[in-house]
Design a protein around this motif. Structure first.
Motif, PDB file in Angstrom:
ATOM      1  N   GLU A   1       3.046  47.186  44.277  1.00  0.00           N
ATOM      2  CA  GLU A   1       1.653  47.539  44.554  1.00  0.00           C
ATOM      3  C   GLU A   1       1.491  48.298  45.869  1.00  0.00           C
ATOM      4  OE1 GLU A   1      -0.874  46.813  42.382  1.00  0.00           O
ATOM      5  OE2 GLU A   1       0.728  46.125  41.061  1.00  0.00           O
ATOM      6  N   GLU A   2       2.504  48.248  46.732  1.00  0.00           N
ATOM      7  CA  GLU A   2       2.419  48.909  48.028  1.00  0.00           C
ATOM      8  C   GLU A   2       2.469  50.429  47.876  1.00  0.00           C
ATOM      9  OE1 GLU A   2       5.208  47.335  50.984  1.00  0.00           O
ATOM     10  OE2 GLU A   2       5.606  45.728  49.560  1.00  0.00           O
ATOM     11  N   ASP A   3       2.010  51.123  48.921  1.00  0.00           N
ATOM     12  CA  ASP A   3       2.109  52.583  48.923  1.00  0.00           C
ATOM     13  C   ASP A   3       3.583  52.980  48.910  1.00  0.00           C
ATOM     14  OD1 ASP A   3      -0.606  52.973  48.985  1.00  0.00           O
ATOM     15  OD2 ASP A   3      -0.699  53.201  51.162  1.00  0.00           O
ATOM     16  N   PRO A   4       3.941  53.968  48.098  1.00  0.00           N
ATOM     17  CA  PRO A   4       5.344  54.397  48.065  1.00  0.00           C
ATOM     18  C   PRO A   4       5.755  55.080  49.366  1.00  0.00           C
ATOM     19  CG  PRO A   4       4.022  55.689  46.532  1.00  0.00           C
ATOM     20  CD  PRO A   4       3.125  54.668  47.131  1.00  0.00           C
ATOM     21  N   LYS A   5       6.991  54.835  49.772  1.00  0.00           N
ATOM     22  CA  LYS A   5       7.547  55.455  50.976  1.00  0.00           C
ATOM     23  C   LYS A   5       8.669  56.430  50.633  1.00  0.00           C
ATOM     24  CE  LYS A   5       6.510  51.489  53.869  1.00  0.00           C
ATOM     25  NZ  LYS A   5       7.065  50.313  54.508  1.00  0.00           N
ATOM     26  N   SER A   6       9.195  56.319  49.407  1.00  0.00           N
ATOM     27  CA  SER A   6      10.295  57.202  49.032  1.00  0.00           C
ATOM     28  C   SER A   6      10.256  57.506  47.541  1.00  0.00           C
ATOM     29  CB  SER A   6      11.634  56.568  49.411  1.00  0.00           C
ATOM     30  OG  SER A   6      11.795  55.348  48.735  1.00  0.00           O
ATOM     31  N   ILE A   7      10.959  58.562  47.194  1.00  0.00           N
ATOM     32  CA  ILE A   7      11.127  58.967  45.798  1.00  0.00           C
ATOM     33  C   ILE A   7      12.614  58.876  45.488  1.00  0.00           C
ATOM     34  CG2 ILE A   7      10.901  60.850  44.136  1.00  0.00           C
ATOM     35  CD1 ILE A   7       8.603  61.936  45.897  1.00  0.00           C
ATOM     36  N   VAL A   8      12.942  58.123  44.452  1.00  0.00           N
ATOM     37  CA  VAL A   8      14.334  57.946  44.053  1.00  0.00           C
ATOM     38  C   VAL A   8      14.529  58.631  42.707  1.00  0.00           C
ATOM     39  CG1 VAL A   8      16.139  56.264  43.513  1.00  0.00           C
ATOM     40  CG2 VAL A   8      14.440  55.730  45.272  1.00  0.00           C
ATOM     41  N   VAL A   9      15.443  59.580  42.665  1.00  0.00           N
ATOM     42  CA  VAL A   9      15.722  60.318  41.440  1.00  0.00           C
ATOM     43  C   VAL A   9      17.010  59.765  40.838  1.00  0.00           C
ATOM     44  CG1 VAL A   9      16.193  62.589  40.445  1.00  0.00           C
ATOM     45  CG2 VAL A   9      14.646  62.388  42.408  1.00  0.00           C
ATOM     46  N   THR A  10      16.930  59.346  39.576  1.00  0.00           N
ATOM     47  CA  THR A  10      18.120  58.898  38.859  1.00  0.00           C
ATOM     48  C   THR A  10      18.348  59.831  37.680  1.00  0.00           C
ATOM     49  OG1 THR A  10      16.970  57.409  37.322  1.00  0.00           O
ATOM     50  CG2 THR A  10      17.598  56.482  39.476  1.00  0.00           C
ATOM     51  N   LYS A  11      19.405  59.596  36.952  1.00  0.00           N
ATOM     52  CA  LYS A  11      19.719  60.439  35.801  1.00  0.00           C
ATOM     53  C   LYS A  11      18.651  60.331  34.712  1.00  0.00           C
ATOM     54  CE  LYS A  11      24.650  60.215  36.681  1.00  0.00           C
ATOM     55  NZ  LYS A  11      25.950  59.714  36.241  1.00  0.00           N
ATOM     56  N   GLN A  12      17.933  59.196  34.665  1.00  0.00           N
ATOM     57  CA  GLN A  12      16.961  58.964  33.603  1.00  0.00           C
ATOM     58  C   GLN A  12      15.498  59.012  34.048  1.00  0.00           C
ATOM     59  OE1 GLN A  12      18.012  58.675  30.443  1.00  0.00           O
ATOM     60  NE2 GLN A  12      20.098  58.909  31.204  1.00  0.00           N
ATOM     61  N   LYS A  13      15.233  58.628  35.307  1.00  0.00           N
ATOM     62  CA  LYS A  13      13.860  58.426  35.753  1.00  0.00           C
ATOM     63  C   LYS A  13      13.674  58.794  37.203  1.00  0.00           C
ATOM     64  CE  LYS A  13      11.050  54.975  33.633  1.00  0.00           C
ATOM     65  NZ  LYS A  13      10.667  53.627  33.425  1.00  0.00           N
ATOM     66  N   ILE A  14      12.395  58.886  37.598  1.00  0.00           N
ATOM     67  CA  ILE A  14      12.020  59.026  39.002  1.00  0.00           C
ATOM     68  C   ILE A  14      11.237  57.772  39.372  1.00  0.00           C
ATOM     69  CG2 ILE A  14      10.630  60.306  40.666  1.00  0.00           C
ATOM     70  CD1 ILE A  14      11.137  62.804  38.979  1.00  0.00           C
ATOM     71  N   TYR A  15      11.612  57.161  40.487  1.00  0.00           N
ATOM     72  CA  TYR A  15      10.944  55.950  40.948  1.00  0.00           C
ATOM     73  C   TYR A  15      10.247  56.219  42.273  1.00  0.00           C
ATOM     74  CZ  TYR A  15      13.937  53.598  37.561  1.00  0.00           C
ATOM     75  OH  TYR A  15      14.574  53.207  36.410  1.00  0.00           O
ATOM     76  N   TYR A  16       9.022  55.726  42.398  1.00  0.00           N
ATOM     77  CA  TYR A  16       8.317  55.697  43.675  1.00  0.00           C
ATOM     78  C   TYR A  16       8.569  54.318  44.251  1.00  0.00           C
ATOM     79  CZ  TYR A  16       5.768  60.033  42.870  1.00  0.00           C
ATOM     80  OH  TYR A  16       5.440  61.342  42.680  1.00  0.00           O
ATOM     81  N   SER A  17       9.298  54.252  45.369  1.00  0.00           N
ATOM     82  CA  SER A  17       9.698  52.984  45.949  1.00  0.00           C
ATOM     83  C   SER A  17       8.913  52.668  47.223  1.00  0.00           C
ATOM     84  CB  SER A  17      11.191  53.016  46.284  1.00  0.00           C
ATOM     85  OG  SER A  17      11.571  51.862  47.001  1.00  0.00           O
ATOM     86  N   PRO A  18       8.572  51.381  47.426  1.00  0.00           N
ATOM     87  CA  PRO A  18       7.895  50.981  48.661  1.00  0.00           C
ATOM     88  C   PRO A  18       8.854  50.844  49.841  1.00  0.00           C
ATOM     89  CG  PRO A  18       8.201  49.076  47.261  1.00  0.00           C
ATOM     90  CD  PRO A  18       8.695  50.266  46.482  1.00  0.00           C
ATOM     91  N   ILE A  19      10.144  51.054  49.606  1.00  0.00           N
ATOM     92  CA  ILE A  19      11.159  50.950  50.656  1.00  0.00           C
ATOM     93  C   ILE A  19      11.430  52.346  51.214  1.00  0.00           C
ATOM     94  CG2 ILE A  19      13.545  50.285  51.156  1.00  0.00           C
ATOM     95  CD1 ILE A  19      13.292  48.219  48.901  1.00  0.00           C
ATOM     96  N   SER A  20      11.604  52.432  52.526  1.00  0.00           N
ATOM     97  CA  SER A  20      11.802  53.738  53.156  1.00  0.00           C
ATOM     98  C   SER A  20      13.078  54.416  52.655  1.00  0.00           C
ATOM     99  CB  SER A  20      11.864  53.598  54.680  1.00  0.00           C
ATOM    100  OG  SER A  20      13.090  53.021  55.069  1.00  0.00           O
ATOM    101  N   SER A  21      13.056  55.737  52.682  1.00  0.00           N
ATOM    102  CA  SER A  21      14.221  56.498  52.219  1.00  0.00           C
ATOM    103  C   SER A  21      15.441  56.198  53.080  1.00  0.00           C
ATOM    104  CB  SER A  21      13.914  57.995  52.209  1.00  0.00           C
ATOM    105  OG  SER A  21      13.547  58.442  53.494  1.00  0.00           O
TER     106      SER A  21
END
Length: 83
Positions: free
Chosen positions: A49-69
């Motif tokens: 629920e937190e504001d995303p701090k990073s974008i993680v690109v995988t082979k299948q999906k893109i994730y907006y993560s609340p953990i810093s890059s």
């Protein structure tokens, strides 16, 4: 090896393509287009629920993560060095 992206989301380190700071979405037209295309394909997931701090690109999906890059990159580097 696995990398914890926040919340209950864990991915296999082998699936990881890239980790970006969330600010790239504002500063890069290409990244905006890339994420928009993934959204159309329903390949984007926001973690927690937190504001995303990073974008993680995988082979299948893109994730907006609340953990810093920087934290995620340290985790990924740790597994790459020890895996």
């Amino acid at each position: 090896m696995y990398i914890h992206l926040g919340g209950e989301k864990i991915i296999r380190a082998a699936e990881l393509v890239a980790i970006f700071d969330i600010s790239i979405e504002q500063s890069s037209k290409l990244s905006k287009q890339f994420v928009a295309g993934a959204r159309k394909r329903k390949d984007v997931e926001t973690i927690g629920e937190e504001d995303p701090k990073s974008i993680v690109v995988t082979k299948q999906k893109i994730y907006y993560s609340p953990i810093s890059s920087s934290t995620l990159k340290k985790r990924a580097h740790h597994f790459a060095a020890n895996g």
